[in-house]
Design a protein around this motif. Structure first.
Motif, PDB file in Angstrom:
ATOM      1  N   VAL A 429     -19.510 -30.267  25.791  1.00 18.59           N
ATOM      2  CA  VAL A 429     -19.456 -29.496  27.032  1.00 18.59           C
ATOM      3  C   VAL A 429     -18.820 -30.290  28.166  1.00 18.59           C
ATOM      4  O   VAL A 429     -18.138 -29.732  29.038  1.00 18.59           O
ATOM      5  N   PHE A 430     -18.983 -31.633  28.154  1.00 17.64           N
ATOM      6  CA  PHE A 430     -18.435 -32.438  29.237  1.00 17.64           C
ATOM      7  C   PHE A 430     -16.914 -32.593  29.115  1.00 17.64           C
ATOM      8  O   PHE A 430     -16.221 -32.681  30.122  1.00 17.64           O
ATOM      9  N   VAL A 431     -16.419 -32.634  27.883  1.00 19.54           N
ATOM     10  CA  VAL A 431     -14.965 -32.694  27.698  1.00 19.54           C
ATOM     11  C   VAL A 431     -14.330 -31.401  28.212  1.00 19.54           C
ATOM     12  O   VAL A 431     -13.349 -31.427  28.964  1.00 19.54           O
ATOM     13  N   TRP A 432     -14.892 -30.251  27.814  1.00 21.40           N
ATOM     14  CA  TRP A 432     -14.383 -28.967  28.298  1.00 21.40           C
ATOM     15  C   TRP A 432     -14.495 -28.887  29.819  1.00 21.40           C
ATOM     16  O   TRP A 432     -13.548 -28.477  30.506  1.00 21.40           O
ATOM     17  N   SER A 433     -15.645 -29.269  30.346  1.00 21.90           N
ATOM     18  CA  SER A 433     -15.863 -29.189  31.793  1.00 21.90           C
ATOM     19  C   SER A 433     -14.894 -30.080  32.547  1.00 21.90           C
ATOM     20  O   SER A 433     -14.396 -29.720  33.629  1.00 21.90           O
ATOM     21  N   LEU A 451      -9.500 -21.311  30.286  1.00 21.44           N
ATOM     22  CA  LEU A 451     -10.068 -22.370  29.456  1.00 21.44           C
ATOM     23  C   LEU A 451     -11.573 -22.189  29.291  1.00 21.44           C
ATOM     24  O   LEU A 451     -12.130 -22.471  28.226  1.00 21.44           O
ATOM     25  N   PHE A 452     -12.228 -21.709  30.345  1.00 17.67           N
ATOM     26  CA  PHE A 452     -13.667 -21.450  30.246  1.00 17.67           C
ATOM     27  C   PHE A 452     -13.951 -20.451  29.129  1.00 17.67           C
ATOM     28  O   PHE A 452     -14.879 -20.633  28.334  1.00 17.67           O
ATOM     29  N   PHE A 453     -13.137 -19.393  29.060  1.00 19.40           N
ATOM     30  CA  PHE A 453     -13.347 -18.397  28.012  1.00 19.40           C
ATOM     31  C   PHE A 453     -13.009 -18.963  26.635  1.00 19.40           C
ATOM     32  O   PHE A 453     -13.633 -18.594  25.625  1.00 19.40           O
ATOM     33  N   ARG A 454     -12.037 -19.853  26.555  1.00 23.23           N
ATOM     34  CA  ARG A 454     -11.734 -20.514  25.275  1.00 23.23           C
ATOM     35  C   ARG A 454     -12.899 -21.401  24.848  1.00 23.23           C
ATOM     36  O   ARG A 454     -13.201 -21.534  23.666  1.00 23.23           O
ATOM     37  N   MET A 455     -13.528 -22.028  25.814  1.00 22.19           N
ATOM     38  CA  MET A 455     -14.720 -22.839  25.543  1.00 22.19           C
ATOM     39  C   MET A 455     -15.825 -21.956  24.962  1.00 22.19           C
ATOM     40  O   MET A 455     -16.520 -22.332  24.010  1.00 22.19           O
ATOM     41  N   ILE A 730     -12.166 -31.247  32.910  1.00 21.32           N
ATOM     42  CA  ILE A 730     -11.281 -30.123  32.519  1.00 21.32           C
ATOM     43  C   ILE A 730     -10.408 -30.013  31.252  1.00 21.32           C
ATOM     44  O   ILE A 730     -10.162 -30.991  30.686  1.00 21.32           O
ATOM     45  N   GLU A 731      -9.825 -28.919  30.764  1.00 25.05           N
ATOM     46  CA  GLU A 731      -8.732 -28.819  29.763  1.00 25.05           C
ATOM     47  C   GLU A 731      -8.042 -27.463  29.729  1.00 25.05           C
ATOM     48  O   GLU A 731      -8.592 -26.480  30.125  1.00 25.05           O
ATOM     49  N   TYR A 732      -6.856 -27.472  29.161  1.00 30.73           N
ATOM     50  CA  TYR A 732      -6.086 -26.210  29.151  1.00 30.73           C
ATOM     51  C   TYR A 732      -4.945 -26.258  28.131  1.00 30.73           C
ATOM     52  O   TYR A 732      -4.375 -27.303  27.916  1.00 30.73           O
ATOM     53  N   LEU A 733      -4.635 -25.107  27.557  1.00 33.08           N
ATOM     54  CA  LEU A 733      -3.526 -25.016  26.607  1.00 33.08           C
ATOM     55  C   LEU A 733      -2.232 -24.727  27.377  1.00 33.08           C
ATOM     56  O   LEU A 733      -2.119 -23.731  28.084  1.00 33.08           O
ATOM     57  N   HIS A 734      -1.251 -25.586  27.202  1.00 31.81           N
ATOM     58  CA  HIS A 734      -0.081 -25.609  28.098  1.00 31.81           C
ATOM     59  C   HIS A 734       0.692 -24.295  28.143  1.00 31.81           C
ATOM     60  O   HIS A 734       1.183 -23.884  29.190  1.00 31.81           O
ATOM     61  N   HIS A 735       0.773 -23.605  27.034  1.00 29.69           N
ATOM     62  CA  HIS A 735       1.608 -22.391  27.045  1.00 29.69           C
ATOM     63  C   HIS A 735       0.981 -21.256  27.832  1.00 29.69           C
ATOM     64  O   HIS A 735       1.599 -20.214  28.025  1.00 29.69           O
ATOM     65  N   HIS A 736      -0.266 -21.438  28.316  1.00 29.51           N
ATOM     66  CA  HIS A 736      -0.874 -20.416  29.168  1.00 29.51           C
ATOM     67  C   HIS A 736      -0.922 -20.846  30.629  1.00 29.51           C
ATOM     68  O   HIS A 736      -1.579 -20.210  31.436  1.00 29.51           O
ATOM     69  N   SER A 737      -0.243 -21.944  30.978  1.00 31.78           N
ATOM     70  CA  SER A 737      -0.307 -22.434  32.353  1.00 31.78           C
ATOM     71  C   SER A 737       0.333 -21.426  33.292  1.00 31.78           C
ATOM     72  O   SER A 737       1.260 -20.723  32.933  1.00 31.78           O
ATOM     73  N   GLN A 738      -0.204 -21.376  34.536  1.00 33.91           N
ATOM     74  CA  GLN A 738       0.312 -20.465  35.539  1.00 33.91           C
ATOM     75  C   GLN A 738       0.542 -21.218  36.833  1.00 33.91           C
ATOM     76  O   GLN A 738      -0.143 -22.196  37.106  1.00 33.91           O
ATOM     77  N   PRO A 739       1.483 -20.766  37.663  1.00 31.91           N
ATOM     78  CA  PRO A 739       1.694 -21.409  38.953  1.00 31.91           C
ATOM     79  C   PRO A 739       0.535 -21.132  39.879  1.00 31.91           C
ATOM     80  O   PRO A 739      -0.234 -20.209  39.645  1.00 31.91           O
TER      81      PRO A 739
END
Length: 796
Positions: A429-433, A451-455, A730-739
């Motif tokens: 949970v801490f890595v995701w957070s 990312l929260f929903f992916r978690m 935090i974390e995130y999948l790059h192809h879903h990044s938004q400005p």
């Protein structure tokens, strides 16, 4: 003295090695005596070979003795012992129990259960009272409540339900699994409790956080006239330590002396720990000086105690005096510096450790040092640690992963933070957070939510830290409705009860969006007493929207809770200054002078090739000061020629002369740092600057223009002087990044642009400027600073 280096070759060899028995009893006794004298596995194998050649191994007692030596000796090899066991034709119950016992102590306790099941199937024996304690120990190490309950049932069915040794094992098992109620039920069933029974239950309560019950049980033990021992005292002292009960802790120390309880090293260290953590380093020092034996724990406790009191020179003297400087002693000082807002000093100690010949950095060293790197923006050191972790092939566990993500995010390199996140298979949970927080601070609110929903899809349950970070993401991207949704779902959907930080986040979300009346109504409905951070969030919102009346109310409530919060007065002063109420500014400054409060002086730091450079406003102490000011003059000239006009309204002091206003703004510490960065970094090397206070609006604008004029990437970060929760990011999948979210007619930007994360969480503001982008700041994204020491608004 006889040794086993050569004697085996001189022993006569039995003519019939296949014989199941051996007649020469004297020779057999000699061989068996050699087993007891083996000091290595190689010697034991020599004896084993001789026993096979003479047939002695086929004697049940002799084989059992050899097997026991291989299983329980200091040089044990479970692999070898298992092979010996499998060669024994008819292992007796003692041999089965010995193997079960060995595995219960090993890193593979599940093998104990497998051996037990094999014994039930293959042997004529049923477990006895010596079997069950080992099986229960294995279940304890496995933390498998169901497995232990099965063994408990077998104990009852086997008529061993009154065996105090087994029942003591069950108390420890249930307590370790968190079932203190059942542990206590087993405890009260024991008719004749021994000291181990009481100790097991007291330790269980301490480990389970029931410190008051542990002390109460100790008093019952006294009433029952059961004589305490050193183990009892360690448990009771641990309870005192957790409760910060120095008075009772001192009474326990007197009790130990009066009752003649033997003082071993473990007990002495427990007393030291109690004194230090209860705030009496003086008592700890007296005890430390009297201790005849000291180990690394003793020295580390003293170092940690003095360091956390801020007596770093004394702590360092203890470190220098340690007979053998081990990594743990260095870690204590590095961690203390890091956790007490002295990251630069923490890095200095880390560099000394690197030069030490007696110790090497370990996982704990890297976690604390990465935290300091994150605070300072010292990415060069952080990258060196990351490379060293790879070089040593160190396991990138969740602690290190979280620390690396936090460091890269706070140093402005979101891509590397994402790379670390994607490189690991196990994410707690801490890595995701941590990855969610990183996205939030880089202005990617919707990406953080995604990312929260992916978690959630990964079946990782969010905790309070996760929701703090998600709410921060909503706040800094203007996602009001999303913030309301997450806050309202916390308890009913996810089982996380909102805490002070979450209420402060909601006030921040509403305040930044200009919903000040709704924010006030929200505060009035908070079921707990609003904290300083809640009123600070409202105060920060008032600064954004220039609501003087409400700011005065928020500041007043904040100061009721924290009378010495100079940041609250400074922020209110800034609000007065922005609205032209200079009489109010003078009155507040006079109030601060009378009360002895002083605004913290602003500074900016920059890392170049692993070296930190620090600048104050109008600073001329740097060795390259002449070159820096020359570059600054060049910058000012280029800015003017490009049409830039200094925003003098952002100068929060009453200065009459226009030239003086402009000069005061031009000498801000972050502008000096940028000038230094331009003369000290390569063309492709970004300029990373950390400021301890808020970056003012003029410096923010100027940084954008300098980035464009000099074709240079610049990162500016606010760093508030509060403890940073490394485990909250935090974390995130790059192809879903938004400005970043854009409001009104402002032009979109691919650049991250987010001003400060709320300081009660321990985060900072981060703005990144790229030369090929025209940036604009969305309304409502300025600082909503929380009421903690260090709030400053737009102060240079």
């Amino acid at each position: 003295m006889e040794t086993l280096s050569t004697p085996l070759v001189s022993l006569p060899i039995q003519a019939n090695p296949g014989a199941p028995t051996v007649k020469n009893d004297n020779r057999n006794r000699l061989v068996l005596s050699l087993i007891d004298r083996c000091i290595s596995l190689k010697q034991l194998k020599q004896v084993h070979a001789y026993m096979l050649r003479t047939g002695l191994f086929f004697d049940a007692y002799s084989a059992s003795k050899l097997f026991t030596a291989g299983t329980l000796s200091p040089f044990l090899s479970l692999e070898y012992a298992r092979k010996v066991f499998d060669e024994i034709l008819e292992p007796n119950l003692y041999t089965w129990n010995t193997l079960i016992r060995a595995y219960s102590w090993s890193p593979e306790p599940s093998e104990s259960v497998k051996i037990f099941l094999r014994m039930l199937c293959e042997s004529p024996y049923f477990p006895n009272k010596f079997t069950f304690p080992f099986l229960i120990k294995a279940a304890t190490k496995l933390s498998r409540l169901g497995v232990g309950q099965v063994f408990h049932g077998l104990v009852v069915k086997s008529s061993f339900g009154d065996d105090v040794f087994i029942l003591n094992s069950l108390i420890h098992f249930y307590a370790s699994c968190g079932d203190l109620d059942f542990a206590y039920r087993v405890f009260v069933r024991i008719d004749e409790k021994d000291v181990v029974s009481w100790n097991s239950m007291i330790s269980g309560y301490v480990q389970g956080g029931c410190f008051d019950k542990a002390l109460e049980l100790f008093r019952e033990m006294e009433a029952e006239n059961v004589k305490s021992n050193a183990v009892t005292m360690v448990g009771v002292l641990s309870a005192c330590t957790k409760m910060k009960d120095l008075e009772f802790g001192r009474w326990i120390c007197s009790y130990i002396e009066q009752n003649g309880i033997k003082m071993d090293l473990t007990l002495s260290n427990a007393m030291l720990d109690m004194y230090v953590k209860c705030g009496s380093v003086e008592d700890a020092k007296k005890l430390f000086d009297k201790m005849e034996e000291k180990d690394i724990v003793s020295w580390t406790t003293m170092i940690d105690g003095y360091a956390k009191l801020g007596e770093y020179d004394v702590a360092k003297s203890f470190l220098d005096a340690v007979p053998r400087q081990e990594t743990a002693t260095w870690n204590a000082l590095i961690s203390a510096y890091d956790q007490n807002g002295k990251p630069q000093e923490a890095l200095a100690i880390f560099h000394q450790l690197q030069l030490s010949k007696n110790a090497k950095p370990d996982e704990l060293t890297f976690v604390s040092t990465l935290s300091s790197c994150a605070q300072l923006g010292a990415m060069d050191v952080g990258e060196w640690i990351h490379a060293n972790i790879k070089k040593q092939r160190m396991n990138l566990n969740c602690h290190l992963t979280t620390s690396l993500i936090d460091m890269y995010s706070k140093c402005g390199n979101l891509e590397k933070a994402l790379d670390v996140f994607h490189s690991v298979e196990r994410r707690d949970v801490f890595v995701w957070s941590s990855m969610i927080a990183g996205l939030a601070m880089h202005g990617r609110g919707r990406a953080a939510i995604d990312l929260f929903f992916r978690m959630h899809e990964a079946k990782v349950k969010p905790n309070a830290v996760t929701f703090t970070n998600v709410l921060c993401a909503c706040s800094h991207s203007g996602l009001v409705e999303e913030g309301r949704m997450f806050f309202n779902q916390m308890e009913p959907v996810y089982g996380v009860v909102p805490g002070v930080k979450h209420y402060a986040c909601m006030v921040d979300i509403l305040g930044r969006a200009g919903l000040l009346e709704e924010a006030v109504e929200f505060i009035e409905k908070i079921p707990i007493t609003p904290s300083a951070s809640v009123w600070g969030a409202l105060l920060g919102a008032c600064k954004i929207h220039e609501n003087v009346e409400l700011a005065e109310q928020a500041c007043s409530r904040l100061l009721e809770l924290e009378p010495e919060n100079d940041g609250a007065l400074v922020l209110l002063s800034n609000i007065y200054a922005k609205t032209g109420k200079w009489d109010n500014v003078s009155e507040l400054r006079k109030r601060m002078r009378v009360s002895g409060l002083q605004k913290e002086r602003g500074w900016s730091s920059m890392e170049v090739n692993g070296t930190l450079h620090k600048f104050l406003a109008a600073d001329n102490s740097h060795p390259l000061s002449k070159e820096i000011y020359s570059k600054l003059d060049e910058i000012v000239a280029k800015l003017k020629s490009s049409g830039h006009v200094t925003n003098k309204s952002l100068l929060l002091q009453l200065v009459d002369e226009e030239d003086m206003k402009e000069q005061a703004l031009n000498l801000h510490s972050e502008k000096l740092a940028i000038a230094f960065g331009l003369i000290s970094t390569g063309p492709s090397q970004p300029i990373r600057i950390v400021k301890n206070l808020r970056v003012c609006g003029d410096c923010h604008t100027v940084a954008k223009l300098i980035s464009k004029l000099y074709d240079k990437e610049i990162l500016l970060r606010d760093r508030l002087n509060i403890a940073i929760d490394v485990a909250s990011t935090i974390e995130y999948l790059h192809h879903h990044s938004q400005p970043p979210m854009v409001h009104g007619d402002l032009k979109p930007s691919k650049v991250l642009l987010d001003h400060d994360m709320i300081p009660h969480v321990g985060d900072f503001g981060l703005a990144k400027f790229m030369s090929d982008h025209l940036l604009g700041t969305a309304p409502g994204t300025q600082s909503s600073s929380i009421g903690i020491k260090g709030i400053v608004g737009y102060v240079a």
